[in-house]
Design a protein around this motif. Structure first.
Motif, short mmCIF file in Angstrom:
data_model
loop_
_atom_site.label_atom_id
_atom_site.label_comp_id
_atom_site.label_asym_id
_atom_site.label_seq_id
_atom_site.Cartn_x
_atom_site.Cartn_y
_atom_site.Cartn_z
N VAL A 1 -1.01 -10.29 15.56
CA VAL A 1 -1.18 -10.78 14.18
C VAL A 1 0.11 -11.45 13.70
O VAL A 1 1.21 -10.95 13.95
N LYS A 2 -0.05 -12.56 13.03
CA LYS A 2 1.09 -13.26 12.43
C LYS A 2 1.29 -12.70 11.04
O LYS A 2 0.88 -13.27 10.03
N GLY A 3 1.90 -11.53 11.01
CA GLY A 3 2.05 -10.80 9.76
C GLY A 3 3.26 -11.22 8.96
O GLY A 3 3.86 -12.27 9.18
N GLY A 4 3.62 -10.36 8.01
CA GLY A 4 4.73 -10.69 7.12
C GLY A 4 4.39 -11.82 6.17
O GLY A 4 5.25 -12.54 5.69
N LYS A 5 3.08 -11.97 5.88
CA LYS A 5 2.63 -13.08 5.05
C LYS A 5 1.37 -12.68 4.29
O LYS A 5 0.55 -11.92 4.78
N VAL A 6 1.25 -13.21 3.06
CA VAL A 6 0.03 -13.05 2.28
C VAL A 6 -0.77 -14.34 2.41
O VAL A 6 -0.32 -15.41 1.99
N GLY B 1 3.47 -7.63 -4.28
CA GLY B 1 4.12 -6.42 -3.76
C GLY B 1 3.09 -5.34 -3.53
O GLY B 1 2.00 -5.34 -4.11
N LEU B 2 3.43 -4.38 -2.68
CA LEU B 2 2.53 -3.27 -2.39
C LEU B 2 2.68 -2.17 -3.43
O LEU B 2 3.74 -1.96 -4.01
N HIS B 3 1.60 -1.44 -3.63
CA HIS B 3 1.65 -0.22 -4.44
C HIS B 3 2.67 0.72 -3.80
O HIS B 3 2.76 0.83 -2.57
N PRO B 4 3.49 1.41 -4.60
CA PRO B 4 4.54 2.27 -4.02
C PRO B 4 4.01 3.37 -3.12
O PRO B 4 4.76 3.87 -2.25
N ALA B 5 2.75 3.77 -3.27
CA ALA B 5 2.20 4.80 -2.40
C ALA B 5 1.97 4.30 -0.98
O ALA B 5 1.68 5.09 -0.08
N MET B 6 2.10 2.98 -0.79
CA MET B 6 1.86 2.39 0.53
C MET B 6 3.16 2.09 1.26
O MET B 6 3.25 1.13 2.03
N ALA B 7 4.13 2.93 1.08
CA ALA B 7 5.44 2.71 1.71
C ALA B 7 5.32 2.62 3.23
O ALA B 7 6.10 1.92 3.88
N ALA B 8 4.35 3.31 3.81
CA ALA B 8 4.19 3.28 5.26
C ALA B 8 3.78 1.91 5.77
O ALA B 8 3.96 1.59 6.96
N PHE B 9 3.24 1.06 4.90
CA PHE B 9 2.83 -0.28 5.28
C PHE B 9 4.01 -1.27 5.27
O PHE B 9 3.95 -2.30 5.96
N LYS B 10 5.02 -0.99 4.49
CA LYS B 10 6.10 -1.96 4.30
C LYS B 10 6.80 -2.32 5.61
O LYS B 10 7.02 -3.51 5.89
N PRO B 11 7.17 -1.34 6.47
CA PRO B 11 7.80 -1.73 7.74
C PRO B 11 6.88 -2.56 8.62
O PRO B 11 7.35 -3.47 9.32
N LEU B 12 5.60 -2.27 8.61
CA LEU B 12 4.65 -3.04 9.42
C LEU B 12 4.59 -4.49 8.96
O LEU B 12 4.50 -5.41 9.78
N TYR B 13 4.66 -4.69 7.66
CA TYR B 13 4.68 -6.04 7.10
C TYR B 13 6.00 -6.74 7.45
O TYR B 13 6.01 -7.89 7.92
N ASP B 14 7.10 -6.04 7.25
CA ASP B 14 8.42 -6.64 7.52
C ASP B 14 8.61 -6.98 8.99
O ASP B 14 9.30 -7.95 9.32
N GLN B 15 7.99 -6.19 9.87
CA GLN B 15 8.11 -6.45 11.31
C GLN B 15 7.15 -7.53 11.80
O GLN B 15 7.19 -7.90 12.98
N GLY B 16 6.31 -8.02 10.91
CA GLY B 16 5.40 -9.11 11.26
C GLY B 16 4.11 -8.67 11.91
O GLY B 16 3.40 -9.50 12.50
N HIS B 17 3.76 -7.39 11.80
CA HIS B 17 2.52 -6.89 12.39
C HIS B 17 1.37 -6.86 11.39
O HIS B 17 0.21 -6.83 11.78
N LEU B 18 1.68 -6.85 10.09
CA LEU B 18 0.68 -6.68 9.06
C LEU B 18 0.55 -7.93 8.20
O LEU B 18 1.53 -8.44 7.66
N ALA B 19 -0.68 -8.43 8.10
CA ALA B 19 -0.97 -9.57 7.24
C ALA B 19 -1.87 -9.13 6.10
O ALA B 19 -2.66 -8.20 6.22
#
Length: 444
Positions: A380-385, A118-136
């Motif tokens: 990017v094939k995001g939404g994945k670690v 999970g992400l650090h709570p201060a990184m809330a701005a990253f969560k939508p990017l991950y959920d939308q599949g843009h952030l890996a």
């Protein structure tokens, strides 16, 4: 004007960055160099011993093959060794909490990614990017070299040659050279860094420029927008009998004119976009300005310091949380500001090494090994670690103290350069790494 002349003609070494390190104690590949550096006006020009013909004498330059396809690579360096374990939290690891009794991110505060991380709570701005599949996310990434020196680790990562101190150029510079041959003359802004000097990453045979503040640029002549230092800078070159210096100065001002045509002083981000009012936030805003102005940017670099959290690191709130808020909000603002243009951007983050798995006696963490990297982009094939997780049991730790490296950072950067910049000659970009597309993580 004498001081400016001395700075421009006699400067042989770059100064220290925000971490106080010498970013280029060696000369560039190709022998002696001429460097132009305008301290107040914030334009640094770096090139080889020949006149840098890459600077065009027209307002708009013909783009390179990569620029014509609108593929752009943005590289962000977290200087100081960010704590990857509190940035991308392995909240299902029991030993994580045992080793960090006061600074661990509690499960109730974690922004869940996949049921384990999970992400650090201060990184809330990253969560939508991950959920939308843009952030890996690539966890347990890092260098094969085991140094715990900030200077050496940053040098190795920026040169792309861990353990080799004789490398004279940066991996991103070599990546541009390893890409497609330009169909015409490349843009003056093909390779740009946000800052007062060209960083180690971009030094090399491919000329690059450094820009500190786009709005501060002005060119010679009379008028309310002309600065004294700009006039002195141009006058020095007008008076120079040195052909190389004279040519460099003239072409530098052509680059300035290109930039002024984009009217950076009146730039307005997209509706609803607010960048952090910090040097990092402003650097990302200016990268967006340059890219949206279609000045031919193919590679851009910036950095953010403040990650060396030896004391009072904090947990869900505190020192690290504050830095993460700025980091995540700045990148998210850049992504939104680019709009449809974000589809052709790949953004990669990196830090010289991670922190110790165990907190220290002053509520912080010390120099460690593996870390977390982020890749953001339209393709990017995001939404994945990504990557192999080495575990945090005591027996699984590197040297009994750090998260172990399972993904060479060059594998991440190599894939980004290969698929974004078209850098097919990976052995020249990362010599000795033995990179091959078949071994990519395939996050792009």
């Amino acid at each position: 004007m004498a001081n400016i002349r001395q700075t421009l003609m006699d400067r042989s070494d770059w100064g220290c960055d925000m971490q106080g390190r010498d970013v280029a104690r060696r000369g560039l590949a190709g022998g002696a160099t001429r460097r132009g550096f305008m301290k107040g006006g914030a334009l640094a020009l770096i090139g080889t011993s020949v006149i840098p013909g890459f600077l065009l004498r027209s307002v708009m330059a013909e783009a390179t093959t990569a620029a014509a396809s609108n593929k752009r690579l943005v590289v962000l360096f977290q200087r100081g060794a960010a704590d990857g374990l509190n940035i991308v939290v392995p909240y299902q690891e029991k030993n994580y909490y045992a080793m960090r009794p006061t600074i661990a991110i509690q499960q109730k505060d974690v922004l869940d990614l996949n049921g384990f991380f999970g992400l650090h709570p201060a990184m809330a701005a990253f969560k939508p990017l991950y959920d939308q599949g843009h952030l890996a996310v690539i966890h347990a990434a890092g260098s094969t070299d085991t140094t715990r020196s900030h200077f050496d680790a940053q040098d190795f990562m920026e040169s792309g040659t861990p353990g080799v101190k004789s490398t004279q150029d940066g991996w991103l510079n070599r990546a541009l050279l390893a890409g497609p041959v330009p169909a015409g003359a490349p843009s003056a802004f093909r390779a740009v860094a946000l800052g007062t000097q060209v960083p180690r990453t971009l030094q090399g045979k491919m000329p690059a420029i450094a820009v500190s503040n786009l709005a501060d640029f002005s060119v010679g002549g009379k008028g309310p927008t002309t600065s004294a230092i700009s006039n002195a800078f141009q006058a020095m070159y007008d008076e120079s009998s040195d052909a190389v210096l004279h040519g460099t100065g003239q072409e530098t001002f052509e680059a300035v004119k290109m930039l002024k045509a984009a009217d950076p002083a009146h730039y307005q981000p997209a509706a609803g976009v607010t960048y952090p009012n910090t040097p990092f936030g402003n650097s990302l805003k200016q990268i967006a300005q340059l890219m949206k102005a279609n000045l031919g940017v193919e590679a851009a670099f910036s950095d953010i310091g403040g990650w060396d959290t030896h004391q009072n690191q904090g947990a869900a709130t505190g020192q690290l949380a504050n830095r993460l808020t700025e980091f995540a909000n700045g990148i998210a603002a850049f992504w939104k500001d680019m709009g449809d243009g974000a589809e052709n951007i790949t953004l990669v983050t990196m830090s010289e090494f991670g922190r110790t798995a165990k907190q220290n006696g002053t509520g912080g963490t010390d120099h460690g090994h593996a870390n977390a990297m982020f890749v953001l982009g339209g393709t990017v094939k995001g939404g994945k670690v990504y990557g192999k997780w080495p575990g945090l049991d005591n027996a699984q730790l590197n040297e009994g103290r750090d998260l172990a490296v399972t993904t060479d950072f060059r594998r991440v950067l190599g894939e980004a350069a290969y698929k974004t910049l078209g850098a097919r000659k990976l052995e020249t970009v990362f010599p000795g790494a033995q990179l091959d597309p078949s071994g990519f993580l395939n996050f792009v």
